[in-house]
Design an enzyme around this catalytic site. Structure first.
Site, PDB file in Angstrom:
ATOM      1  CG  HIS A  73      -0.299   0.164   2.520  1.00 53.64           C
ATOM      2  ND1 HIS A  73       0.056  -0.901   3.316  1.00 53.64           N
ATOM      3  CD2 HIS A  73       0.074   1.270   3.226  1.00 53.64           C
ATOM      4  CE1 HIS A  73       0.596  -0.468   4.448  1.00 53.64           C
ATOM      5  NE2 HIS A  73       0.614   0.859   4.406  1.00 53.64           N
TER       6      HIS A  73
ATOM      7  CG  ASP B 190       0.100  -4.320   2.886  1.00 52.05           C
ATOM      8  OD1 ASP B 190       0.245  -3.641   1.835  1.00 52.05           O
ATOM      9  OD2 ASP B 190       0.032  -3.810   4.016  1.00 52.05           O
TER      10      ASP B 190
ATOM     11  CB  SER C  90       3.194   1.538   6.224  1.00 55.81           C
ATOM     12  OG  SER C  90       2.043   1.711   7.019  1.00 55.81           O
TER      13      SER C  90
END
Length: 563
Positions: free
Chosen positions: A290, A323, A406
């Site tokens: 993402h 992911d 992230s």
């Protein structure tokens, strides 16, 4: 009693043994010095009194009476005037009688100096007390000796002198003198001066106390605020060695920061910031899917290193189900890959360190512990078809993780990567890869490095990752405990793939799977998470219920090329 006194002409000794001066005899029975007359008036011959007789008071006279003392003059008798028809004196006469005895303190007066009337001594008692002499009447009377007063007793007090012009007796015994005493005004003045002095001293002491208090307060405030007077110099530790224990947070951060990068991604009208870390010296960097998703097919990815250098990067491979994504930078030398740990060795309570760029604050280091293991989570799903949903059997940590973290590494106590920070639980109850903008509440999740390593290797080698599958379709609407096999397939085919691992294990539509390798599952998502935690070819043991009966089946996971 009068032994040693000088003899006086014309004086006779009285009955008490003292000398009594004889009075001069005058026809009129009085004695008064002539008054001065006009300078033009005729003056009788020197030494001749008014009336032609020689004046015994005149020191230059030749009369035989000149040696006799002058009689005492009464102060009550009026002054006599010269007889009418008498000649005026040849020159002005003094206004007072000359003192024939030169008695101190006056002595012989000057020619014109005023002087008080001469007081001649009178008879004195045996004990030296003066006795007043009665005044002589104005009428002429023959001269008679003065009768001395009766002796006064020695213990009797002296009679006061009533005559204001009485002279003291030089041969009389001195009167008793009272001791000197300090007058009240002087004592009061001394007291006043002492009072003023005391008040002055008290005022001075008060002023000194006030000044000292103010000065002390200023100095105290200066000392309290600045630690002293003058330049402020605060205590400080000396320079220490920069090295830290390699197992400490500072030691771990010092080793890991050069291998952590910040990614700035833009494209398709979107932009984002994330974190990644170096996998090898060829320039491969692992991050979240993402993070690079906004770049699309033709977007831009800029990698910023801890040293401040930047480089452009390209996407090598990505997988939304896990992911995870791998990008590569070229032309960069001196890359230091981070060592990878083993997430199967992690236990709850182990210390961890998270590094990332929350809100684009590169190189931020936080620390915490492992709060839980094998926590099944799903993230994404914005597309609505489930293609962007990631299923992760995650490591839970309380190390602060925020948007921008992230893709960053989660390190163990030895500085080895045990997870990839991916999602946080926000305060509104949502689970999002970016966590919205609410920030950390102590619930962070990381993809285990064992899964990340396998996926990264596949992405570097082929550009895509394989997914382990059972070969069944699940009923995601089932609300009971466990994962139920759907009655129909998603694409219109059978819910159990023909020839797949599930069909070979004897799984049928409507079966409810309750355990995987003996661990309970409560939903379809959990079954997917547990399955994807394995590699294709791994053997699983499933516990299922059918018609109220529980049975166990074993199968070998298949592989799917679906990214």
């Amino acid at each position: 009693m009068n032994e040693g006194k000088p003899g006086t002409p014309g004086a006779s000794e009285g009955p008490d043994g003292d000398f009594v001066l004889a009075r001069p005899e005058r026809p009129d029975g009085d004695y008064e010095p002539p008054r001065p007359h006009d300078a033009t008036a005729s003056t009788p011959a020197a030494g001749v009194p008014d009336g032609g007789a020689p004046d015994p008071r005149h020191r230059g006279g030749t009369s035989a009476d000149a040696s006799e003392p002058a009689p005492a003059q009464s102060t009550d008798a009026p002054a006599s005037t010269p007889a009418p028809g008498a000649d005026a004196p040849a020159h002005p006469q003094p206004l007072h009688d000359p003192d024939p005895y030169s008695t101190p303190p006056y002595g012989e007066p000057g020619p014109w100096a005023p002087a008080p009337p001469v007081q001649h001594p009178a008879a004195t008692p045996a004990h030296g007390v003066a006795v007043g002499v009665p005044p002589v009447p104005h009428e002429a009377a023959p001269a008679a000796p003065v009768t001395p007063a009766a002796p006064v007793a020695q213990d009797a007090p002296a009679a006061p002198v009533t005559d204001p012009w009485a002279r003291y007796d030089p041969w009389a015994a001195p009167a008793a003198v009272a001791p000197l005493q300090q007058a009240d005004p002087v004592e009061e003045d001394v007291r006043r001066r002492r009072g003023r002095r005391r008040r002055a001293l008290a005022g001075g002491a008060l002023v000194i106390a006030l000044v000292s208090g103010v000065a002390g307060g200023v100095v105290g405030v200066q000392l309290e605020r600045n630690g002293g007077i003058g330049a402020v110099e605060l205590p400080q530790a000396g320079v220490e060695a920069p090295d830290r224990d390699p197992d400490s947070v500072a030691g771990i951060a010092a080793q890991a920061l050069p291998s952590v990068v910040t990614l700035h991604v833009s494209g398709g009208g979107k932009a984002g910031t994330g974190t990644g870390f170096v996998l090898d010296d060829r320039g491969h960097i692992l991050t979240n899917d993402h993070v690079v998703e906004p770049a699309g097919e033709d977007g831009d990815i800029t990698v910023a290193f801890h040293s401040g250098d930047t480089a452009e990067a390209t996407v090598v491979g990505r997988d939304s189900g896990y992911d995870l994504a791998v990008v590569r930078v070229k032309g960069v030398r001196g890359l230091a890959p981070l060592p990878l740990g083993n997430s199967d060795n992690v236990r709850v309570g182990d210390p961890v360190v998270a590094i990332g760029a929350p809100f684009d604050l590169a190189g931020t280091v936080t620390s915490g512990i492992i709060s839980a293991r094998e926590r099944p989570i799903t993230a994404g799903g914005e597309k609505g078809d489930g293609s962007d949903v990631s299923y992760v059997d995650a490591l839970q940590t309380d190390a602060p993780i925020n948007p921008g973290n992230s893709g960053g590494p989660l390190l163990d106590g030895k500085g080895r990567v045990i997870g990839i920070n991916s999602a946080i639980r926000s305060a509104d109850g949502g689970l999002d890869p970016e966590g919205g903008q609410s920030g950390s509440i102590g619930l962070g999740f990381a993809i285990p490095i064992n899964q990340g390593k396998r996926v990264a290797e596949e992405l570097i080698e082929t550009g895509k990752a394989t997914h382990p599958v059972i070969g069944i379709t699940l009923d995601m609407e089932y609300s009971g405990d466990g994962a139920r096999v759907a009655a129909e397939g998603s694409d219109g085919g059978p819910p159990v793939s023909t020839g797949g691992p599930g069909a070979e294990a004897g799984i049928r539509p409507g079966d409810v799977i309750t355990k995987v390798d003996g661990r309970p599952v409560h939903s379809g998502e959990e079954l997917i998470v547990k399955t994807r935690a394995h590699r294709p070819g791994d053997r699983l043991e499933l516990t299922l219920e059918r018609g109220g009966e529980e049975r166990t089946v074993s199968l070998v996971l298949g592989s799917s090329d679906d990214g």
